[in-house]
Structures are given as C-alpha cells and as structure tokens.
Design a protein around this motif. Structure first.
Motif, PDB file in Angstrom:
ATOM      1  N   ILE A 118      -0.799   1.435   5.344  1.00  7.43           N
ATOM      2  CA  ILE A 118       0.453   2.094   5.717  1.00  7.43           C
ATOM      3  C   ILE A 118       1.567   1.825   4.698  1.00  7.43           C
ATOM      4  O   ILE A 118       2.535   2.577   4.636  1.00  7.43           O
ATOM      5  N   ASN A 119       1.388   0.785   3.873  1.00  7.62           N
ATOM      6  CA  ASN A 119       2.373   0.515   2.822  1.00  7.62           C
ATOM      7  C   ASN A 119       1.797   0.776   1.440  1.00  7.62           C
ATOM      8  O   ASN A 119       2.129   0.088   0.473  1.00  7.62           O
ATOM      9  N   ASN A 120       0.968   1.810   1.319  1.00  7.57           N
ATOM     10  CA  ASN A 120       0.452   2.124  -0.009  1.00  7.57           C
ATOM     11  C   ASN A 120       1.608   2.544  -0.916  1.00  7.57           C
ATOM     12  O   ASN A 120       2.642   3.025  -0.459  1.00  7.57           O
ATOM     13  N   GLU A 121       1.427   2.309  -2.209  1.00  7.06           N
ATOM     14  CA  GLU A 121       2.543   2.467  -3.150  1.00  7.06           C
ATOM     15  C   GLU A 121       3.123   3.884  -3.150  1.00  7.06           C
ATOM     16  O   GLU A 121       4.305   4.076  -3.397  1.00  7.06           O
ATOM     17  N   TYR A 122       2.291   4.869  -2.873  1.00  2.00           N
ATOM     18  CA  TYR A 122       2.770   6.251  -2.934  1.00  2.00           C
ATOM     19  C   TYR A 122       3.741   6.553  -1.796  1.00  2.00           C
ATOM     20  O   TYR A 122       4.804   7.130  -1.998  1.00  2.00           O
ATOM     21  N   ILE A 123       3.358   6.143  -0.594  1.00  3.38           N
ATOM     22  CA  ILE A 123       4.226   6.456   0.539  1.00  3.38           C
ATOM     23  C   ILE A 123       5.486   5.591   0.525  1.00  3.38           C
ATOM     24  O   ILE A 123       6.556   6.051   0.924  1.00  3.38           O
TER      25      ILE A 123
END
Ligand SMILES: [Zn+2]
Length: 139
Positions: A118-123
């Motif tokens: 849920i905290n991937n760099e893209y989002i």
C-alpha cells in the motif's frame, strides 16, 4: 469470465464510493476502473456473495492475489488480512507522513499494508500530488 452480475459489481463500487477499500485510492483520481476483489479468493472456496466482495484498485488486487493472511512483523503471528466487509478501515489503518503513507495500527492492518504494498513508491509519489491539491486523504 466473472459470474458476478453487473448490478452487484456496480453496487459494490458505489457503496465503496469509487474507492479501493484497502488503500482508499479513488478510481476517479487514477482514471482506471476498480475491480471486484474476492475477500476469500475463489480458489480458496470464496463465494460471489456480496459479503465476500470488495472494491479494489488493480494494484491491491494483484498484490493480494489468492492470499488471505500474512505474518505480522510485530507479533510474528499469522494474521488474516483486513476484511472490508467485517472491519472498519479507520480502526485498522492511519495516514502518516502528510497522508502520503498508510500504517497498520492493528495486526490485520499491518499485514495488509505489507502484502498489498500500500506504500509502494509510485502511489506515495502520486498521493503527495493529491494532498497538495486537497483531493486526499478521503478520511
Ligand atoms: Zn488499493
């Protein structure tokens, strides 16, 4: 091909207010339709009943895959993912870092944040733009 009637799909997404029920990303902000997540995957015997369905963004759904649980890093215990039909988002997650990141405040929240990335760099980068525009967080 899915066996879920179109009317049920629309109900699930409408009741989620066009947001992923895991990361709260709005389909309107990403310009992509949400998908219907089987909370208990069909491959594990999950049904097409409303109580087993959740609105999900494509990424959360892909990362969740056919899983239902993960190891909580705080307790080392196998823990079921957050269930949007039985649990309230606000009781399991919180926004941090200017609402660009999500933390799990319970074991279920923590395993879900990790498994669904849920905290991937893209989002996270995208959320910072939404915050600057006043479009995020929804709550
Ligand atoms: Zn999501």
């Amino acid at each position: 091909m899915s066996s879920i009637p179109k009317s049920i799909r629309q109900q699930v997404i409408s009741e989620a207010e066009q947001r992923c029920e895991y990361c709260l990303t709005s389909s309107r902000l990403i310009g992509m339709p949400l998908v219907i997540d089987h909370i208990l995957p069909k491959s594990l015997g999950g049904s097409d009943e409303r109580e087993n369905l959740a609105a999900s963004c494509y990424r959360c759904n892909e990362f969740k895959g056919a899983r239902i649980q993960g190891i909580d890093p705080e307790t080392d215990e196998l823990t079921m993912f957050f269930n949007p039909r039985k649990q309230l988002w606000i009781e399991h997650f919180a926004w941090i870092n200017g609402a660009t990141q999500v933390i799990g405040v319970t074991a279920a929240g923590r395993v879900t944040v990790i498994a669904l990335r849920i905290n991937n760099e893209y989002i996270v980068a995208t959320r910072s733009i939404w915050v600057a525009r006043g479009w995020h967080p929804p709550y």
